[in-house]
Design a protein around this motif. Sequence first.
Motif, PDB file in Angstrom:
ATOM      1  N   THR A  40      14.020   5.626  10.528  1.00 50.36           N
ATOM      2  CA  THR A  40      13.195   4.523  10.017  1.00 50.36           C
ATOM      3  C   THR A  40      13.901   3.893   8.809  1.00 50.36           C
ATOM      4  OG1 THR A  40      11.854   6.057   8.712  1.00 50.36           O
ATOM      5  CG2 THR A  40      10.965   5.377  10.854  1.00 50.36           C
ATOM      6  N   HIS A  76       8.307   4.040  14.063  1.00 47.48           N
ATOM      7  CA  HIS A  76       9.284   2.944  14.128  1.00 47.48           C
ATOM      8  C   HIS A  76       8.802   1.992  15.225  1.00 47.48           C
ATOM      9  CE1 HIS A  76      12.883   0.590  14.272  1.00 47.48           C
ATOM     10  NE2 HIS A  76      13.059   0.883  15.546  1.00 47.48           N
ATOM     11  N   GLN A  89       4.154   0.363  12.130  1.00 42.23           N
ATOM     12  CA  GLN A  89       4.675   0.974  10.892  1.00 42.23           C
ATOM     13  C   GLN A  89       4.051   0.277   9.680  1.00 42.23           C
ATOM     14  OE1 GLN A  89       8.583  -0.940   9.419  1.00 42.23           O
ATOM     15  NE2 GLN A  89       8.804  -0.850  11.625  1.00 42.23           N
ATOM     16  N   SER A 128       7.225   8.812   9.677  1.00 43.53           N
ATOM     17  CA  SER A 128       8.118   8.414   8.588  1.00 43.53           C
ATOM     18  C   SER A 128       7.418   8.567   7.231  1.00 43.53           C
ATOM     19  CB  SER A 128       8.564   6.968   8.773  1.00 43.53           C
ATOM     20  OG  SER A 128       9.408   6.582   7.698  1.00 43.53           O
TER      21      SER A 128
END
Length: 303
Positions: free
Chosen positions: A128, A159, A163, A258
């Motif tokens: 990411t 991703h 996001q 992430s």
Amino acid sequence: MLGADQPVILHMLDIPPAAEALNGVKMELVDAAFPLLKGVVATTDVVEACTGVNVAVMVGGFPRKEGMERKDVMSKNVSIYKAQASALEAHAAPNCKVLVVANPANTNALILKEFAPSIPEKNITCLTRLDHNRALGQISERLNVQVSDVKNVIIWGNHSSTQYPDVNHATVKTASGEKPVRELVADDEWLNGEFIKTVQQRGAAIIKARKLSSALSAASSACDHIRDWVLGTPEGTYVSMGVYSDGSYGVPAGLIYSFPVTCSGGEWKIVQGLPIDELSRQKMDATAQELSEEKTLAYSCLE
Ligand code: LMR
């Protein structure tokens, strides 16, 4: 990617129809006379490709084309990742670090983790950093500052277009010290709206413009990801990496999500204790929800 004095042996894997082109890449690598390149293995044999590798950058996958959603490529990629995971499990170096780039990157990484149980889960990550760098780029353009003076944006979650690019903790280096991005931009409507959307949709915008997925920026951010993981992040700087969730920030454990991380001694650590406002909470939960759904879909493709 591994430092200015680290020799490497490159192992490159492709499918048999691409063998000739792969050999052409090998020829170019030899012709470039890179001083740190100590060998090139170009192969269509997954076992030969995975044998003894210390760092695996998984760029292979069925690429998304214009108009395709990431979920459309799920079933094709899940079976690719299952096979490659088994080869890494059996043949890679014991402490191999894995970065999954090919989409759906988070879920491919999760499948890889499932089928390579002896690789420690902390060694399996997804990219990411590309989104992170895109967020830095947007802020630098908006403020007309050097991109290297902007830091600590965060990409939360998948991703994908769900996001959450978060600037609540991001700063810019100025002549009078570090200033919060929110203070300098002074336009919450843009930061909470167009900025987020631009970063979320950047991959699709590039596909639309190039008729091909991002290449240069993706490769460069993959190098950034591995370099910081192996060599460490600068003091006071965090970067975004897709890593196995331990439940931090209320993100369900067991997803590859992430987070903001710092790296030192070859290990990443999730930055803890950042205050999360209500808008962020909603966006972090929405992207976690999408990842849970992708996980379910991926497992159904494996049946
Ligand atoms: C990107 O973010 O550029 C790519 O992941 C887009 C894609 O779906 O291939």
